[in-house]
Design an enzyme around this catalytic site. Structure first.
Site, PDB file in Angstrom:
ATOM      1  N   ILE A  88      -0.552   5.427  -6.480  1.00 23.14           N
ATOM      2  CA  ILE A  88       0.570   5.377  -7.418  1.00 23.14           C
ATOM      3  C   ILE A  88       0.042   6.094  -8.660  1.00 23.14           C
ATOM      4  CG2 ILE A  88      -0.136   3.040  -8.173  1.00 23.14           C
ATOM      5  CD1 ILE A  88       2.780   2.467  -8.909  1.00 23.14           C
ATOM      6  N   SER A  89       0.826   7.039  -9.188  1.00 22.96           N
ATOM      7  CA  SER A  89       0.330   7.882 -10.267  1.00 22.96           C
ATOM      8  C   SER A  89       0.040   7.075 -11.530  1.00 22.96           C
ATOM      9  CB  SER A  89       1.348   8.976 -10.591  1.00 22.96           C
ATOM     10  OG  SER A  89       1.667   9.704  -9.441  1.00 22.96           O
ATOM     11  N   GLN A  90      -0.734   7.710 -12.404  1.00 16.76           N
ATOM     12  CA  GLN A  90      -1.075   7.108 -13.702  1.00 16.76           C
ATOM     13  C   GLN A  90       0.188   7.035 -14.566  1.00 16.76           C
ATOM     14  OE1 GLN A  90      -3.935   9.566 -15.672  1.00 16.76           O
ATOM     15  NE2 GLN A  90      -4.230   8.116 -17.357  1.00 16.76           N
TER      16      GLN A  90
ATOM     17  N   ARG B  67       5.649  -2.031 -12.979  1.00  9.60           N
ATOM     18  CA  ARG B  67       4.702  -1.339 -12.089  1.00  9.60           C
ATOM     19  C   ARG B  67       4.076  -2.305 -11.085  1.00  9.60           C
ATOM     20  NH1 ARG B  67      -0.839   1.267 -13.139  1.00  9.60           N
ATOM     21  NH2 ARG B  67      -0.851   3.228 -11.970  1.00  9.60           N
TER      22      ARG B  67
END
Ligand code: SAH
Length: 215
Positions: A54-56, A28
């Site tokens: 940026i998504s969880q 990530r």
């Protein structure tokens, strides 16, 4: 990231060995602005510029388990943002598969594409990035075995239902203030099966391109 992945496994968000493997391989930290690298292992969304995130990791894990991608599949990633989901999907579909990433903000399309290049997926032709309105899908590349939408819609865009193959799966967050992650399976050209999972929040899916929203 090992700790976070283990946590997601313990909490039953991550289940499938191939998905766990992809989470281990795709870092990530390669998908966040450099000043946020230290925070990349946190289980929360992070800003990537232009008001987007940026998504969880938890949310991405949950959506990927629902999508259940297979090797060789052709996938559409709507709202590719940082490129993180695109890279995860590329890892799972393998060399024989292909992921089309569509993003409406050209600067983010470039940011995502540059990030995914770190894994050679663009050079290999496994990932293809396009600047455009993802609510229209990519007609000339349809049908797709799977469609992932990374931003919240109120209704499912008709074009995306059309561009899903029979037997294909779409995962899309639906709703106004908070969203239900919705799994849609295409049974026949007109029949769909739907399952909803409440309690998530996403940035909105916006029709049209920046400055041209009236189209
Ligand atoms: N999967 C991405 C999610 C990024 S947030 C990640 O984890 O990084 C959602 C993205 O959807 C944003 O970058 C936003 O610009 C984009 N987006 C919103 N509406 C869109 C549309 N109609 N077409 C394409 N992208 C869109």
């Amino acid at each position: 990231m090992q700790d976070l992945i283990q946590q997601l496994i313990n909490d039953n968000y991550l289940k499938t060995p191939e998905i766990i493997q992809a989470f281990k391989k795709i870092k990530r930290q390669d998908f966040v602005p450099s000043e946020l690298e230290m925070e990349s292992t946190g289980n929360y969304p992070l800003p990537i510029g232009y008001g987007q995130t940026i998504s969880q990791p938890l949310t991405i894990a949950f959506m990927m388990e629902l999508l259940a991608l297979e090797r060789g599949w052709k996938v559409l990633d709507v709202g590719s943002g940082s490129g993180y989901t695109t890279a995860l999907f590329c890892e799972i579909v393998g060399k024989e598969g292909k992921v089309f990433a569509i993003e409406r903000i050209d600067e983010l399309r470039k940011f995502g594409e540059d990030n995914v290049r770190k894994y050679n997926f663009v050079e290999e032709g496994r990932a293809v990035f396009i600047t455009g309105d993802g609510t229209k899908g990519i007609k000339k590349e349809a049908p797709f075995n799977a469609i992932h939408v990374g931003a919240a819609a109120v209704d499912v865009p008709e074009a995306l239902l059309d561009q899903l193959s029979i037997g294909g799966r779409m995962v899309i967050p639906l709703g106004y203030q908070t969203q239900e992650i919705t799994l849609i399976e295409k049974i026949t050209s007109k029949r769909f099966k739907e399952k909803r999972f409440p309690g998530f929040t996403f940035v909105p899916l916006i029709k049209g391109l920046p400055g041209k929203n009236k189209i």
